[in-house]
Write a protein that holds these residues in place. Structure first.
Motif, PDB file in Angstrom:
ATOM      1  N   GLU A  17       0.804  -1.231   0.000  1.00  0.00           N
ATOM      2  CA  GLU A  17       0.000   0.000   0.000  1.00  0.00           C
ATOM      3  C   GLU A  17       0.833   1.275   0.000  1.00  0.00           C
ATOM      4  N   ASN A  18       1.930   1.258   0.757  1.00  0.00           N
ATOM      5  CA  ASN A  18       2.556   2.556   1.023  1.00  0.00           C
ATOM      6  C   ASN A  18       4.075   2.565   1.162  1.00  0.00           C
ATOM      7  N   ILE A  19       4.751   1.561   0.632  1.00  0.00           N
ATOM      8  CA  ILE A  19       6.211   1.542   0.709  1.00  0.00           C
ATOM      9  C   ILE A  19       6.812   1.663  -0.691  1.00  0.00           C
ATOM     10  N   ALA A  59      20.326   4.189   9.003  1.00  0.00           N
ATOM     11  CA  ALA A  59      21.470   4.114   8.133  1.00  0.00           C
ATOM     12  C   ALA A  59      21.252   4.922   6.841  1.00  0.00           C
ATOM     13  N   SER A  60      20.045   4.885   6.293  1.00  0.00           N
ATOM     14  CA  SER A  60      19.943   5.392   4.922  1.00  0.00           C
ATOM     15  C   SER A  60      19.818   6.907   4.821  1.00  0.00           C
ATOM     16  N   GLY A  61      19.791   7.617   5.949  1.00  0.00           N
ATOM     17  CA  GLY A  61      19.890   9.076   5.867  1.00  0.00           C
ATOM     18  C   GLY A  61      21.322   9.535   5.628  1.00  0.00           C
ATOM     19  N   VAL A 123      18.354  16.105   7.819  1.00  0.00           N
ATOM     20  CA  VAL A 123      18.191  15.502   6.483  1.00  0.00           C
ATOM     21  C   VAL A 123      17.805  14.042   6.661  1.00  0.00           C
ATOM     22  N   ASP A 124      16.850  13.562   5.874  1.00  0.00           N
ATOM     23  CA  ASP A 124      16.554  12.121   5.906  1.00  0.00           C
ATOM     24  C   ASP A 124      16.135  11.653   4.519  1.00  0.00           C
ATOM     25  N   ASP A 125      16.196  10.335   4.336  1.00  0.00           N
ATOM     26  CA  ASP A 125      15.881   9.781   3.010  1.00  0.00           C
ATOM     27  C   ASP A 125      14.379   9.829   2.732  1.00  0.00           C
ATOM     28  N   PHE A 126      13.559   9.446   3.737  1.00  0.00           N
ATOM     29  CA  PHE A 126      12.105   9.412   3.553  1.00  0.00           C
ATOM     30  C   PHE A 126      11.416  10.197   4.652  1.00  0.00           C
ATOM     31  N   LEU A 127      10.286  10.779   4.328  1.00  0.00           N
ATOM     32  CA  LEU A 127       9.371  11.299   5.343  1.00  0.00           C
ATOM     33  C   LEU A 127       8.050  10.554   5.164  1.00  0.00           C
ATOM     34  N   ALA A 128       7.676   9.782   6.189  1.00  0.00           N
ATOM     35  CA  ALA A 128       6.412   9.031   6.139  1.00  0.00           C
ATOM     36  C   ALA A 128       5.484   9.613   7.202  1.00  0.00           C
ATOM     37  N   ASN A 129       5.555   9.065   8.426  1.00  0.00           N
ATOM     38  CA  ASN A 129       4.729   9.630   9.510  1.00  0.00           C
ATOM     39  C   ASN A 129       5.490  10.615  10.393  1.00  0.00           C
ATOM     40  N   GLY A 130       6.743  10.846  10.064  1.00  0.00           N
ATOM     41  CA  GLY A 130       7.494  11.911  10.732  1.00  0.00           C
ATOM     42  C   GLY A 130       8.141  11.542  12.054  1.00  0.00           C
ATOM     43  N   GLN A 131       8.111  10.267  12.404  1.00  0.00           N
ATOM     44  CA  GLN A 131       8.639   9.881  13.721  1.00  0.00           C
ATOM     45  C   GLN A 131      10.167  10.035  13.807  1.00  0.00           C
ATOM     46  N   ALA A 132      10.853   9.700  12.734  1.00  0.00           N
ATOM     47  CA  ALA A 132      12.319   9.824  12.742  1.00  0.00           C
ATOM     48  C   ALA A 132      12.710  11.295  12.887  1.00  0.00           C
ATOM     49  N   ALA A 133      12.093  12.161  12.074  1.00  0.00           N
ATOM     50  CA  ALA A 133      12.407  13.593  12.139  1.00  0.00           C
ATOM     51  C   ALA A 133      12.030  14.174  13.505  1.00  0.00           C
TER      52      ALA A 133
HETATM   53  P1  5GP Z   1       8.778   8.220   9.465  1.00  0.00           P
HETATM   54  O1  5GP Z   1       9.601   8.238  10.705  1.00  0.00           O
HETATM   55  O2  5GP Z   1       8.664   9.561   8.791  1.00  0.00           O
HETATM   56  O3  5GP Z   1       7.464   7.537   9.648  1.00  0.00           O
HETATM   57  O4  5GP Z   1       9.549   7.282   8.453  1.00  0.00           O
HETATM   58  C1  5GP Z   1      10.798   7.696   7.975  1.00  0.00           C
HETATM   59  C2  5GP Z   1      11.799   6.592   8.044  1.00  0.00           C
HETATM   60  O5  5GP Z   1      11.236   5.326   7.670  1.00  0.00           O
HETATM   61  C3  5GP Z   1      12.909   6.891   7.063  1.00  0.00           C
HETATM   62  O6  5GP Z   1      14.073   7.161   7.805  1.00  0.00           O
HETATM   63  C4  5GP Z   1      13.049   5.648   6.216  1.00  0.00           C
HETATM   64  O7  5GP Z   1      14.202   4.956   6.614  1.00  0.00           O
HETATM   65  C5  5GP Z   1      11.850   4.796   6.516  1.00  0.00           C
HETATM   66  N1  5GP Z   1      10.813   4.810   5.455  1.00  0.00           N
HETATM   67  C6  5GP Z   1       9.567   5.344   5.544  1.00  0.00           C
HETATM   68  N2  5GP Z   1       8.867   5.125   4.443  1.00  0.00           N
HETATM   69  C7  5GP Z   1       9.680   4.432   3.600  1.00  0.00           C
HETATM   70  C8  5GP Z   1       9.493   3.904   2.281  1.00  0.00           C
HETATM   71  O8  5GP Z   1       8.445   4.023   1.643  1.00  0.00           O
HETATM   72  N3  5GP Z   1      10.560   3.256   1.740  1.00  0.00           N
HETATM   73  C9  5GP Z   1      11.746   3.110   2.400  1.00  0.00           C
HETATM   74  N4  5GP Z   1      12.750   2.461   1.761  1.00  0.00           N
HETATM   75  N5  5GP Z   1      11.943   3.585   3.652  1.00  0.00           N
HETATM   76  C10 5GP Z   1      10.915   4.244   4.250  1.00  0.00           C
END
Ligand code: 5GP
Length: 193
Positions: A17-19, A59-61, A123-133
């Motif tokens: 669905e969302n990756i 790692a991927s950031g 800086v980060d590779d992805f922003l999904a739900n924002g928990q990492a940021a």
């Molecule tokens: P968040 O904390 O914003 O929910 O998710 C961000 C982190 O989850 C990113 O650091 C990344 O590593 C991982 N992530 C979130 N969505 C994806 C995605 O669709 N693909 C990949 N490869 N990593 C994701």
């Protein structure tokens, strides 16, 4: 950023669905030329903001963040994901729920690397739900440092991350913004950079 959007269309794979899987150029194998281009574009957006440190999370950031740091000529710090922290002295920590791994981990940065004189670009590779940021923002605030913004490579705009971070009064700039996945295809909306 058109170059990145083209690359996502060429080499990205939508999972479920969302990756989005981008392991051929960003999250596993790394295209350093693309990273360097992206680093410059993100750095240019913050070049006059007095950034003193770039902060990311392993790692991927790390790959995109190092090129932003190179372009801004400042150090890059990556938060470490520890399973067990036995020594808490001198360490700034936050709890982060991982969207892809579906576990909560304690992430940390040694306090000696950040202080109240720092003005930080996350800086980060992805922003999904924002928990990492959000976890990185908490750590940087614990150090008394200020935050210029969050620079993201790929934002999935159909998830809540941007709203969460902007509600914390931290601006978000993304190189690519995904509006939705439709029949396994990526649909973009206009990006910030
Ligand atoms: P968040 O904390 O914003 O929910 O998710 C961000 C982190 O989850 C990113 O650091 C990344 O590593 C991982 N992530 C979130 N969505 C994806 C995605 O669709 N693909 C990949 N490869 N990593 C994701």
């Amino acid at each position: 950023m058109q170059l990145l959007e083209q690359r996502i269309l060429q080499n990205g794979n939508v999972l479920g669905e969302n990756i989005l899987k981008v392991d051929s150029f960003l999250t596993h194998q790394v295209d350093y030329q693309l990273m360097k281009e992206m680093g410059k574009v993100l750095a240019d957006a913050y070049r006059d903001k007095g950034i003193t440190k770039v902060v990311t999370i392993e790692a991927s950031g790390i790959a995109p963040a190092i090129y932003v740091a190179e372009s801004l000529e400042v150090p890059m710090i990556f938060a470490k994901k520890h399973k067990n922290i036995t020594m808490t002295e001198g360490i700034l920590t936050a709890e982060v729920y991982s969207f892809t791994k579906q576990v909560t981990s304690t992430v940390s940065i040694a306090s000696k690397f950040l202080n109240e004189n720092d003005h930080v670009l996350i800086v980060d590779d992805f922003l999904a739900n924002g928990q990492a940021a959000k976890g990185l923002i908490e750590i940087i605030q614990q150090a008394g440092a200020s935050i210029a913004g969050v620079g993201i490579v790929i934002e999935k705009s159909f998830q809540d991350g941007r709203q969460l971070i902007e509600d914390l009064d931290v601006p978000v700039s993304s190189l690519a913004r995904i509006e939705k996945f439709e029949n396994g295809q990526v649909v973009f909306k206009e990006a910030d950079l």
